[in-house]
Design a protein around this motif. Structure first.
Motif, PDB file in Angstrom:
ATOM      1  N   GLU A   1       0.676  -1.795  -0.025  1.00 33.91           N
ATOM      2  CA  GLU A   1       0.293  -0.009   0.345  1.00 33.91           C
ATOM      3  C   GLU A   1       0.739   0.880   0.024  1.00 33.91           C
ATOM      4  O   GLU A   1       1.919   1.201   0.627  1.00 33.91           O
TER       5      GLU A   1
ATOM      6  N   THR B   1       1.232   3.885   1.720  1.00 28.50           N
ATOM      7  CA  THR B   1       1.203   4.089   3.129  1.00 28.50           C
ATOM      8  C   THR B   1       2.838   4.890   3.844  1.00 28.50           C
ATOM      9  O   THR B   1       3.336   4.436   2.947  1.00 28.50           O
TER      10      THR B   1
ATOM     11  N   CYS C   1     -20.464  -5.651  -0.507  1.00 27.77           N
ATOM     12  CA  CYS C   1     -19.311  -5.171   0.799  1.00 27.77           C
ATOM     13  C   CYS C   1     -18.727  -6.432   0.881  1.00 27.77           C
ATOM     14  O   CYS C   1     -19.369  -6.628   1.562  1.00 27.77           O
TER      15      CYS C   1
ATOM     16  N   GLY D   1     -14.903   5.840   3.644  1.00 24.80           N
ATOM     17  CA  GLY D   1     -14.037   5.927   3.360  1.00 24.80           C
ATOM     18  C   GLY D   1     -13.546   3.321   2.807  1.00 24.80           C
ATOM     19  O   GLY D   1     -12.872   3.210   2.384  1.00 24.80           O
ATOM     20  N   ALA D   2     -14.089   3.621   4.182  1.00 24.53           N
ATOM     21  CA  ALA D   2     -13.387   1.688   4.746  1.00 24.53           C
ATOM     22  C   ALA D   2     -14.882   0.743   3.114  1.00 24.53           C
ATOM     23  O   ALA D   2     -14.299   0.040   2.872  1.00 24.53           O
TER      24      ALA D   2
ATOM     25  N   ALA E   1     -13.072   0.887  -0.096  1.00 22.80           N
ATOM     26  CA  ALA E   1     -12.405   0.110   0.061  1.00 22.80           C
ATOM     27  C   ALA E   1     -12.025  -1.571   0.067  1.00 22.80           C
ATOM     28  O   ALA E   1     -11.388  -1.961  -0.419  1.00 22.80           O
ATOM     29  N   SER E   2     -13.375  -1.704   0.394  1.00 23.51           N
ATOM     30  CA  SER E   2     -13.635  -3.401   0.447  1.00 23.51           C
ATOM     31  C   SER E   2     -14.824  -3.427  -0.311  1.00 23.51           C
ATOM     32  O   SER E   2     -15.481  -4.603  -0.707  1.00 23.51           O
TER      33      SER E   2
ATOM     34  N   ARG F   1     -11.375   0.197  -7.218  1.00 25.99           N
ATOM     35  CA  ARG F   1     -11.904   0.594  -5.690  1.00 25.99           C
ATOM     36  C   ARG F   1     -10.791   1.302  -4.877  1.00 25.99           C
ATOM     37  O   ARG F   1     -10.848   2.208  -4.064  1.00 25.99           O
ATOM     38  N   GLU F   2      -8.864   0.925  -5.794  1.00 26.68           N
ATOM     39  CA  GLU F   2      -8.113   1.742  -5.278  1.00 26.68           C
ATOM     40  C   GLU F   2      -8.074   3.117  -5.247  1.00 26.68           C
ATOM     41  O   GLU F   2      -7.810   3.974  -4.836  1.00 26.68           O
TER      42      GLU F   2
ATOM     43  N   ALA G   1     -11.096   4.352  -3.060  1.00 27.18           N
ATOM     44  CA  ALA G   1     -11.003   4.914  -1.767  1.00 27.18           C
ATOM     45  C   ALA G   1     -10.058   6.175  -1.990  1.00 27.18           C
ATOM     46  O   ALA G   1      -9.752   6.889  -0.790  1.00 27.18           O
ATOM     47  N   ARG G   2      -8.942   6.202  -2.711  1.00 22.84           N
ATOM     48  CA  ARG G   2      -7.689   7.077  -2.703  1.00 22.84           C
ATOM     49  C   ARG G   2      -8.671   8.376  -2.859  1.00 22.84           C
ATOM     50  O   ARG G   2      -7.997   9.731  -2.477  1.00 22.84           O
TER      51      ARG G   2
END
Length: 988
Positions: A425, A427, A889, A899-900, A903-904, A915-916, A919-920
């Motif tokens: 990731e 991060t 989900c 956001g959660a 991402a799922s 998804r990415e 979420a970004r």
């Protein structure tokens, strides 16, 4: 190497090149299970030597078990293709990486090369190399210096192969006439420059790659110069797709083209001449700094080198002009704005952008290069560490500072790499959860989290202390304060000059304001001792406010603050003895009008900044609950409880905001903290209201009440300025007709009145202000329905009469206060309603219809209206809500946070790349929204934004300029709208 030989070398002298670093797993049993599973899989997939080695146990098997327990990404790579490890029996890791890079470079030249085959092979070979580079780092086979060089070489090979394939493909189709198809880049006219960390060959483990693409329309390979732009823009789009799109084989590298000139209004590839004209006429100093790292990476390298040579006078100026010096000073101000504010929290700290982090070292090196590179060619290198050593060798910094910063730079880069290795990731933030922080510590080779935390804090302190000293002593940056005379009623010419040099635009007006302080016109300056302390403090005040870029406004806000203080001597003494407080105060006054207004109206909130541990303690729910209990203390009188709640909430909102402002927490953590604070404050207010109400009206037999948080409270995404959406639910014994107090009320009337009392207790303005603005419009039947809802009526309405939009709103519902058993019932009912079977097409159609209606009736006010722009926050929320309602989900328990959910999203609803990107996008919007709502009371106007706020926004998203950020928002919104249309509109 024969399998038995490998087994004999199980003393740890392995095919990793040296003894593997001893690592401890989080869960030893799980680590053994991982090795057993991999051994079995290796045998099934034709890797007998690996299977035998793993089955035999020993140090290497133990090391790999720990790695795969600690890193899901490395584990999944090994599971997917055990032959990656099997190959190391025949070739050492370093040699294998070199071979992989050669194989990548050869891909475009295969006879049967196609876009599909090159995409698949690039992803497969990159995944193998990426796995081996990570394994080498955690094993101790490679240091951080070697790792970033390997990652950069891998990216070079991948970009080069993609560009070579596209050039040869264009040649085959007759769109280009390559002079030598075996050297596709030669004289092709397509210039690809690596920027940022890739340009410097310092790529981190899960990094984006920054590219600038240029065109030479007169290159020999170009048929028609007038068609070159269209051709190379299409090729650039294909290049991004080749590298970035996620397929079943994964992705190669996320690719970023935003560093090109004026990205909001220029094509992905632009002519060299247009780029040179831009840089020479409109280029900014951050672009000069970015160009320090520019490096030809693929395509027409000769044309690229010629372009960079022509750009040399722009990047490396012999003499700095005033604007350049001001820009360097502004970088210095950003650094001082967030340094030295007490101890640093390890959990949740941003290794790259946080205090004492990687960016501070990079910033300092680049600013020194801008200052001196024009006169000293040896300071024109791309690499951070090489330039640190050069600065020390040339006497620009001490040898000790150079050694310390180099050592900590590589330590922090290793932490960054390992942090990203856990799950591949992008991060830079250390986990907050203790177990996840322990995972990172173990993967770095530390036996205990505490040992790692101590080393990490020491690294940050070292960087921060050297960094501050470097800037204070840096050539061409040091200066003293000149004349500062504020006696009499005539402006002193020397003082006016000093104020101008400090950054004030209206020095005469500033003189008049300061003379007012010294004349004792405010309560805070009426005592002789207070005026004496203020006189001593004034030079430091003026320097601090002069450093905010809009110095006049900052000082005038401070003047307003001063005018409302009941006394000043304590504050002046604190500011004089505590430079960090003065720096924070200057940051507030210069960047955050909303916060400045808060402390002007409520000076006591500033007291919370006196806690030296403030920024090292995360504002968790437990932390806030403990402080709330202590603050309420023995308060028993209803009005006193409500006033104390207002004081507590105001102070904690301010302190959460300060943590966000200084980078101690990120936007997601701030949203959670603001929401936890609201939960606790509203819960305490409700308890007080219930007790006071029962004293008059008694209680209803079997009566229970619970508060359901909706909207951003329910999703734990509150901002500093959010209203709070609630629904009050109640229940009682069926036989109960009225309450049992001195003034009994019928049950339904009882809870309606109780809710109205709660609204008044929370929203009514008192001398201490308003606790929260409450909104109950999301209750069943909206404003037409009763303010309190019986749980059975809620259940019946949601199952039989609710509109789709009400069920969408329910996906964010969360019990926040009240009777625990009723909270559990409400939670279960919400989950049951959300989980009801639904027709996906009808659901999507309803959501699209609502979005279209909002867009028609309430269009976005501009590109910075992040909520309402097409592709903005509402689009993301609608996607998440539809996914929750349709069972798309995968997270369990189902999250309420947008956001959660994004991402799922389940693979059958949205692929990994979608998804990415969603979420970004949500992360970007939240980062900007939290800071803007914290600092401003009105809408964001990029033409009139406090420069300090601009610095904060740019630091939060790691972009160099508002124009680049605006282009990034536009591109992000375009992608989100595309996903919205594909996921919802096309299904409706």
């Amino acid at each position: 190497m024969p399998a038995d030989t490998a087994m004999k070398r199980e003393d740890g002298s392995t095919w990793l090149g040296q003894p593997a670093r001893a690592l401890s797993p989080l869960d030893a049993e799980r680590a053994r299970a991982e090795i057993a599973s991999l051994s079995e899989g290796a045998a099934d997939m034709g890797c007998p030597r690996l299977a035998g080695l793993l089955a035999g146990g020993g140090p290497l098997a133990g090391f790999l078990g720990a790695v795969f327990d600690l890193s899901s990404y490395l584990r999944d790579c090994a599971r997917r293709d055990p032959s990656i490890l099997e190959a190391l029996f025949d070739e050492p890791l370093a040699g294998r990486l070199e071979r992989l890079n050669r194989q990548i470079a050869a891909l475009p030249f295969a006879e049967d090369a196609s876009e599909a085959s090159v995409m698949a092979a690039l992803r497969r070979l990159k995944r193998e190399a990426h796995f081996l580079i990570g394994l080498g780092e955690v094993a101790g086979e490679a240091d951080a210096d070697t790792t970033v060089a390997r990652l950069s070489a891998l990216a070079d090979a991948c970009v080069g192969a993609a560009v070579d394939f596209l050039l040869r493909d264009a040649h085959r189709q007759g769109r280009l006439r390559l002079p030598d198809p075996e050297q596709p880049g030669k004289d092709c006219g397509w210039i690809v420059l690596a920027m940022g960390k890739l340009g410097a060959r310092e790529l981190n483990y899960s990094s984006d790659i920054d590219l600038i693409v240029l065109i030479d329309p007169h290159a020999p390979a170009v048929h028609e110069p007038v068609e070159a732009m269209d051709l190379f823009v299409r090729l650039t789009r294909r290049l991004v797709r080749l590298l970035q799109d996620r397929t079943g084989d994964g992705y190669v590298f996320r690719t970023d083209l935003r560093l090109r000139p004026d990205p909001g209004s220029t094509p992905l590839a632009m002519p060299v001449e247009a780029a040179l004209n831009y840089y020479e006429s409109r280029g900014q100093n951050w672009e000069r700094a970015a160009m320090i790292k520019a490096r030809p990476i693929a395509g027409d390298r000769q044309a690229a080198a010629a372009f960079l040579r022509e750009l040399q006078p722009y990047v490396w100026r012999k003499y700095l002009d005033y604007a350049a010096i001001a820009d360097v000073h502004s970088i210095k101000r950003q650094i001082h704005a967030h340094r030295g504010h007490g101890e640093v929290a390890v959990a949740g700290h941003n290794v790259k952008l946080g205090r004492g982090g990687i960016r501070e070292i990079e910033f300092f090196v680049q600013t020194q290069q801008l200052i001196a590179g024009g006169r000293f060619p040896e300071l024109r290198g791309r690499q951070t560490v090489a330039m640190l050593k050069e600065l020390a060798a040339r006497g620009w910094i001490t040898a000790e500072a150079g050694r310390a910063l180099v050592e900590q730079y590589w330590f922090l880069r290793r932490v960054e790499n390992v942090l990203q290795m856990v799950a591949d990731e992008q991060t830079h933030t250390l986990p907050e959860a203790p177990q996840e922080l322990q995972r990172v510590a173990l993967l770095l080779g530390y036996g205990h989290t505490e040992t790692f935390a101590a080393a990490f804090r020491q690294a940050l302190r070292t960087v921060e202390s050297h960094y501050a000293a470097l800037f204070e002593t840096a050539p061409q940056l040091s200066r003293g304060v000149g004349n500062l005379v504020f006696t009499g009623d005539v402006d002193d010419p020397g003082t006016l000059q000093t104020l101008s040099e400090l950054g004030f635009e209206r020095p005469s007006d500033i003189c008049r304001v300061i003379r007012g302080w010294h004349f004792g016109r405010y309560r805070a300056t009426q005592s002789a001792e207070a005026r004496e302390r203020l006189t001593e403090l004034t030079p430091a005040l003026l320097e601090a406010f002069g450093g905010t870029r809009r110095a006049d406004e900052a000082l005038l806000r401070f003047d307003q603050f001063l005018s409302g203080l009941p006394a000043g001597i304590q504050l002046f003494s604190l500011l004089q003895s505590n430079p960090r407080l003065l720096a924070l105060l200057a940051t507030i006054m210069g960047a955050a009008p909303r916060l400045a207004e808060v402390i002007t109206r409520r000076p006591h909130v500033f007291d919370g900044l006196l806690d030296p541990a403030l920024l090292s303690e995360l504002p968790s729910r437990a932390y806030l609950a403990e402080r709330l209990e202590s603050f309420l203390g023995a308060a028993r009188v209803y009005e006193e409880v409500l006033d104390r709640l207002r004081i507590f909430a105001a102070e904690q909102k301010f302190l959460i905001g300060m943590r966000l402002l200084t980078g101690s927490i990120d936007a997601a953590r701030a949203g959670e903290a603001f929401s936890d604070l609201a939960d606790l404050a509203i819960g305490a207010a409700f308890e007080a209201v219930e007790a006071a109400f029962a004293a008059v009206h008694g209680r209803v037999a079997g009566g229970r009440a619970a508060i359901l948080g909706m909207g951003k409270l329910g999703s734990r995404e509150l901002t500093a300025g959010s209203d709070v959406d609630l629904i009050l639910l109640y229940d009682h014994d069926p036989q109960a007709e009225e309450s049992d107090g001195g003034r009994p009320l019928a049950a339904s009337h009882y809870y309606a009145r109780l809710t109205q009392r709660l609204i008044a207790a929370v929203s009514a303005p008192t001398a201490e202000g308003v606790l929260y603005e409450l909104d109950l419009r999301l209750r069943p039947s909206g404003n037409k329905g009763p303010v309190a809802t019986h749980i059975d009526a809620f259940r019946n309405y949601q199952r039989k009469n609710a509109w789709t939009w009400e069920h969408m709103a329910l996906t964010r519902a969360r019990p926040v206060a009240g009777d625990a058993t009723l909270c559990d019932e409400a939670r279960a009912e919400v989950e049951a309603v959300v989980g009801l079977p639904r027709d996906m097409a009808a659901l999507a159609a309803d959501a699209v219809k609502m979005r279209d209606l909002i867009e028609k009736e309430k269009p976005a006010s501009g590109p910075w209206d992040l909520k309402l722009i097409p592709g903005g926050i509402i689009d993301l929320e609608f996607i998440a809500q539809v996914a929750s309602l349709s069972g798309r989900c995968t997270a369990s328990p189902r999250p309420t946070a947008t956001g959660a959910v994004l991402a799922s999203l389940s693979p059958d609803f949205a692929d990994a790349q979608t998804r990415e990107e969603l979420a970004r996008a949500h992360g970007l919007y939240m980062t900007l929204t939290q800071s803007i709502r914290l600092c401003l009371t009105g809408p964001f106007d990029p033409q009139d934004v406090p420069p300090g706020l601009a610095d904060i926004l740019l630091r939060g998203v790691d972009l160099p300029d508002l124009s680049v950020l605006e282009a990034h928002i536009a591109e992000t919104a375009r992608r989100v709208r595309g996903h919205f249309d594909r996921l919802l509109r096309d299904r409706g």
